[in-house]
Structures are given as C-alpha cells and as structure tokens.
Scaffold this active site. Sequence first.
Site, PDB file in Angstrom:
ATOM      1  CB  SER A 139      -0.880  -0.018   1.261  1.00  0.00           C
ATOM      2  OG  SER A 139      -1.402   1.253   1.565  1.00  0.00           O
ATOM      3  CE1 TYR A 152      -3.459  -1.811   5.901  1.00  0.00           C
ATOM      4  CE2 TYR A 152      -2.764   0.385   5.210  1.00  0.00           C
ATOM      5  CZ  TYR A 152      -3.259  -0.875   4.902  1.00  0.00           C
ATOM      6  OH  TYR A 152      -3.554  -1.196   3.603  1.00  0.00           O
TER       7      TYR A 152
END
Length: 238
Positions: A139, A152
């Site tokens: 990501s 995350y």
Amino acid sequence: MAGKAVLVTGGASGLGAALCHMLSSCGADVVVGDLNLDKAQTVASLLAQTSGKTHAIGFNVGDPVAAERAIDETIERFGKLDVLINNAGTDITCPIEELDYADWDRVIRTNLYGPFLLSKYAAQHMKKQRSGQIVNIASTAAKRAWPNASAYHASKWGLLGLSHALHAELRPHNIKVTAVIAGGMRTPFLLDRFPDIDVSTLQDPANVARAVKSVLMLPEQTVIPEVMVLPMQETSWP
C-alpha cells in the site's frame, strides 16, 4: 496464465476477488483463500461457471498450521503452485494510546506474519520446481505515514521490506517476488470504514488486478521487484 495454479489470499472480496476473476478468465486454476469460507466458496462457484478449475479454502493466514495446510491443499488439488498472491489485509484506525495489544497483533499477524508464513511454505515447493512467483500486495502506507494508523503502517512497511528481501533471496532459485504498492481502491476495505470518502479519488480494484496480471505475464527473463499503481486523483500520494 493458462494452466497455472494460483493461490489468492483475501480472495473473497475487493482486490482479492478482482484478482481471482481476472486470473481465472486468463485460464489459471485459482484457489480462493479467505478467512470467510462461505464467501470464498461463493467466489469459487462464480469462477467455476465461467472459467476453469477453482477451489476455496477458509483459513487464517496468520495461523502457522493453517497457512502450511493451505499451501499443501493447493498443491494436492492442482499438483503444483505457480503463483502466490499475499493479498489478505486488515486495519485498525485509532491513536497509539488507544491501540490495544489484541488489535496490534491482529493487524501484524494478518498483514505481515501471514505473508511470511505463506511465502515460507510456498518457496519450499517453488524451489523444487525451479519456478514460481510471489506477489505481495502492499500500500502507499508502506511509503509514507498518516496519523492513527501505526499498526497498519508498521505491517505494510514491514511487508515491503520482506518482499524485497525475498526478491534477493529467491531470485537465484528462479522465483520472482514483486511488491505491488496499491493506492486507494473502491473496495469494502475502505468504503465500509470510511463511508464519507470521495469515491472519485479511488480506483477500480480491477485496474490493480490488471497491473498484477501484467507483472505475472512478463517474460521469464524479467522480474519487477516493486510497482506502484495509483488512481489519477490519489490523495495518499503526492
């Protein structure tokens, strides 16, 4: 991709489902792996109606026994494993002082420990057949950081490092490893948690699936260690 055996984790929704449909339509034999077996079976049944061989496995990627079993079951079903796509992911959005151990562990276990386990077991088989590809879905969170997402970010920065390390380690065995840094997509992963998000800034997950397919279909002599796929109006990247 015709006749290749592919395992996609997190394959029951979002980018994972898009990947399963895309690769199955190219003739690949696709194993839909997901924490939710019912949803995985639904995707697999759709693939079976329009494409080739398929199979569904319900398992937690962060469970060592389950991860090894998923690799073994894929090989038992299709006789080999050509492509592993580590796509399963989860998140928790909260300040560090509110982040408890259970949520931290869940995010790291799914997003980082899972790809480690599956790559470990997949590599053992791929080394024997002297070929294979591992794709790790990262990501933009692996390249920069924003508030209230420490778990995350830690998992995705770690996954990017793991991916590059495996590229260096497995390349001599004719195994390709690629990190795909995906920008925001119109998937439940974002839409369910941020209902007010501007969808015009997000990309169709099928577009990212096409980019993954192009990586997988490169000539044998070429590997791409890292590729970034952004929507034109990406807000999480300059």
